[in-house]
Design a protein around this motif. Sequence first.
Motif, mmCIF file in Angstrom:
data_model
loop_
_atom_site.group_PDB
_atom_site.id
_atom_site.type_symbol
_atom_site.label_atom_id
_atom_site.label_comp_id
_atom_site.label_asym_id
_atom_site.label_seq_id
_atom_site.Cartn_x
_atom_site.Cartn_y
_atom_site.Cartn_z
ATOM 1 N N LYS A 36 0.845 -1.197 0.000
ATOM 2 C CA LYS A 36 0.000 0.000 0.000
ATOM 3 C C LYS A 36 0.877 1.243 0.000
ATOM 4 O O LYS A 36 1.961 1.262 0.570
ATOM 5 C CB LYS A 36 -0.891 0.027 1.237
ATOM 6 N N LEU A 37 0.355 2.276 -0.629
ATOM 7 C CA LEU A 37 1.026 3.563 -0.712
ATOM 8 C C LEU A 37 0.107 4.607 -0.095
ATOM 9 O O LEU A 37 -1.091 4.631 -0.368
ATOM 10 C CB LEU A 37 1.298 3.909 -2.179
ATOM 11 N N SER A 38 0.666 5.448 0.768
ATOM 12 C CA SER A 38 -0.095 6.542 1.365
ATOM 13 C C SER A 38 0.642 7.845 1.137
ATOM 14 O O SER A 38 1.871 7.868 1.105
ATOM 15 C CB SER A 38 -0.267 6.333 2.879
ATOM 16 N N PHE A 39 -0.113 8.912 0.986
ATOM 17 C CA PHE A 39 0.450 10.238 0.782
ATOM 18 C C PHE A 39 0.225 11.067 2.034
ATOM 19 O O PHE A 39 -0.893 11.126 2.541
ATOM 20 C CB PHE A 39 -0.230 10.941 -0.402
ATOM 21 N N LEU A 40 1.266 11.693 2.525
ATOM 22 C CA LEU A 40 1.149 12.659 3.612
ATOM 23 C C LEU A 40 1.238 14.022 2.952
ATOM 24 O O LEU A 40 2.247 14.334 2.306
ATOM 25 C CB LEU A 40 2.256 12.462 4.647
ATOM 26 N N LYS A 41 0.209 14.829 3.122
ATOM 27 C CA LYS A 41 0.066 16.024 2.304
ATOM 28 C C LYS A 41 0.623 17.304 2.891
ATOM 29 O O LYS A 41 0.440 18.365 2.317
ATOM 30 C CB LYS A 41 -1.397 16.210 1.933
ATOM 31 N N ASN A 42 1.311 17.216 4.019
ATOM 32 C CA ASN A 42 2.017 18.401 4.501
ATOM 33 C C ASN A 42 3.193 17.970 5.366
ATOM 34 O O ASN A 42 3.253 16.844 5.844
ATOM 35 C CB ASN A 42 1.080 19.391 5.213
ATOM 36 N N ARG A 43 4.104 18.869 5.555
ATOM 37 C CA ARG A 43 5.338 18.534 6.272
ATOM 38 C C ARG A 43 5.128 18.378 7.770
ATOM 39 O O ARG A 43 5.883 17.679 8.430
ATOM 40 C CB ARG A 43 6.397 19.586 5.980
ATOM 41 N N THR A 44 4.106 19.006 8.305
ATOM 42 C CA THR A 44 3.846 18.881 9.736
ATOM 43 C C THR A 44 3.453 17.454 10.083
ATOM 44 O O THR A 44 3.949 16.888 11.060
ATOM 45 C CB THR A 44 2.761 19.877 10.191
ATOM 46 N N ILE A 45 2.593 16.837 9.284
ATOM 47 C CA ILE A 45 2.199 15.457 9.568
ATOM 48 C C ILE A 45 3.400 14.521 9.429
ATOM 49 O O ILE A 45 3.538 13.553 10.166
ATOM 50 C CB ILE A 45 0.995 15.000 8.706
ATOM 51 N N VAL A 46 4.300 14.836 8.511
ATOM 52 C CA VAL A 46 5.524 14.045 8.361
ATOM 53 C C VAL A 46 6.370 14.160 9.625
ATOM 54 O O VAL A 46 6.882 13.157 10.142
ATOM 55 C CB VAL A 46 6.330 14.487 7.119
ATOM 56 N N GLU A 47 6.484 15.366 10.145
ATOM 57 C CA GLU A 47 7.229 15.582 11.387
ATOM 58 C C GLU A 47 6.606 14.797 12.536
ATOM 59 O O GLU A 47 7.314 14.175 13.341
ATOM 60 C CB GLU A 47 7.269 17.073 11.715
ATOM 61 N N VAL A 48 5.281 14.803 12.598
ATOM 62 C CA VAL A 48 4.582 14.062 13.654
ATOM 63 C C VAL A 48 4.864 12.564 13.513
ATOM 64 O O VAL A 48 5.242 11.901 14.486
ATOM 65 C CB VAL A 48 3.061 14.332 13.617
#
Length: 94
Positions: A36-48
Amino acid sequence: MTAPTFDPDQRWRLHPQVAVRPEPFGALLYHFGTRKLSFLKNRTIVEVINSLGDHPDVRSACRAAGVEDSQLSPYLHAMSVLVASNMLIAGEDR
């Protein structure tokens, strides 16, 4: 097999088979087990996501990334989707 219930007051972590690839828009998450592939659409969620192991729960990780309590809803929703897709799994207590 049913997905675990997401609890934002619990410790979570990336599944060991998930890779995070930073992108200008946020990041791609790829699960090598389920493909499965998921997209994180902003850098804040990536940081979290990347800091989950440093915090006792999701709310703490969000606060450390600068997300105010009044802004938590979309982040908690994103985390619940990642738990349902097995990208995040329950973390061990320290």
